[in-house]
Write an enzyme that holds these catalytic residues in place. Structure first.
Site, PDB file in Angstrom:
ATOM      1  N   HIS A  99       0.866  -1.187   0.000  1.00 44.23           N
ATOM      2  CA  HIS A  99       0.000   0.000   0.000  1.00 44.23           C
ATOM      3  C   HIS A  99       0.904   1.239   0.000  1.00 44.23           C
ATOM      4  O   HIS A  99       1.972   1.212   0.638  1.00 44.23           O
ATOM      5  CB  HIS A  99      -0.838   0.077   1.290  1.00 44.23           C
ATOM      6  N   CYS A 120      -2.231   2.705   9.171  1.00 44.90           N
ATOM      7  CA  CYS A 120      -3.238   1.728   8.727  1.00 44.90           C
ATOM      8  C   CYS A 120      -4.460   1.723   9.645  1.00 44.90           C
ATOM      9  O   CYS A 120      -5.562   1.425   9.200  1.00 44.90           O
ATOM     10  CB  CYS A 120      -2.662   0.319   8.720  1.00 44.90           C
TER      11      CYS A 120
END
Ligand code: ARG
Length: 265
Positions: free
Chosen positions: A162, A256
């Site tokens: 990511h 996150c």
């Protein structure tokens, strides 16, 4: 300026499947430790004066703690997530519902994208990752819906799957990143856009040090990212080390666990 974050307590956290190279179900994980570490992150935000809202965790969605993936919120508009892996598929509608119930305008995305995991918002542009999860067509869809220029960046190292595992905004204009996580062309783009960026080392990246959250003054960063912490302190940032080692077993760090809500509805 205080920020508004959405978080999800890891009440059902486990590592029971492997969808990134950090996840090893056979090694196990400790939910109580995960909850305790997560509470430390939430408390750190609140101590800094930021507002934290909570979404109810759902049994059977062990990665739902990673709120960053749930959506992208810019100017009070919510671009919904559409997960790449079926194991996380139900999280997209759950996060979208949270926003819809509170009156936010929402878009149910047509293309695979994992929310703020792959979209990082600066003052003038949104940086968007692709290569492992989010599709480039989703970058275009987000640009159309949010009316902000979106810059596509290609990720090439599966450990940094990511964008938010390889780069974080220091403020609305500058970033810190790990160059080797990006393709040669994207490294050139980053060098041109951010000549004063903080460049992280492999050691910083390998403890998910780039999965950090900055409010422009304070930076919440993995406790083990010592190199990066030193660089940030030298630049005058207040560094707040956070231990989220248990959640790292699923491939996640402080960012996150954090979805920023920009602009109230
Ligand atoms: N296990 C999760 C996954 O692989 C971790 C997500 C981490 N989130 C993030 N924003 N990088 O999807």
């Amino acid at each position: 300026m205080p920020k508004h974050f959405l978080m999800c307590r890891p009440e059902y956290f486990t590592v029971e499947y492997a969808i990134n190279p950090w996840m090893h179900p056979e090694r196990g994980s400790d939910r109580d430790v995960a909850v305790r570490q997560w509470e430390g992150l939430k408390a750190a935000y609140e101590e800094l004066g930021h507002r934290v809202s909570l979404i109810d965790p759902i049994d059977g969605l062990p990665d739902m703690v990673f709120a960053a993936n749930g959506a992208l919120v810019v100017g009070g508009r919510v671009y919904g997530a559409k997960f790449a892996y079926p194991q996380r598929g139900a999280e997209g509608p759950a996060y979208l519902r949270w926003f819809a119930e509170r009156g936010y305008p929402t878009l149910d995305a047509s293309h695979v994208n994992e929310g703020e995991g792959d979209f990082l918002t600066l003052d003038e542009v949104i940086l968007a990752g692709t290569g492992f999860r989010t599709e480039v067509v989703a970058h275009q869809e987000a640009q159309e819906y949010l009316g902000r220029p979106v810059i596509s960046l290609k990720l090439v190292d599966p450990r940094f799957y990511h964008l938010d595992t390889a780069l974080f905004p220091l403020d609305g204009r500058n970033v810190a990143y790990y160059p080797q996580a990006f393709s040669a062309g994207s490294q050139e783009v980053l060098r041109a856009m951010f000549p004063d960026a903080v460049l992280a080392t492999a050691e910083d990246a390998e403890v998910l040090g780039l999965n950090a959250v900055s409010d422009g003054t304070n930076v919440i960063v993995s406790a083990e990212a010592s190199n990066l912490q030193l660089q940030l302190k030298r630049l005058g940032y207040e560094v707040i080390p956070i231990d989220l080692s248990e959640l790292r077993k699923a491939g996640g760090g402080p960012k996150c666990c954090t979805l920023e809500i920009r602009g109230e509805n």
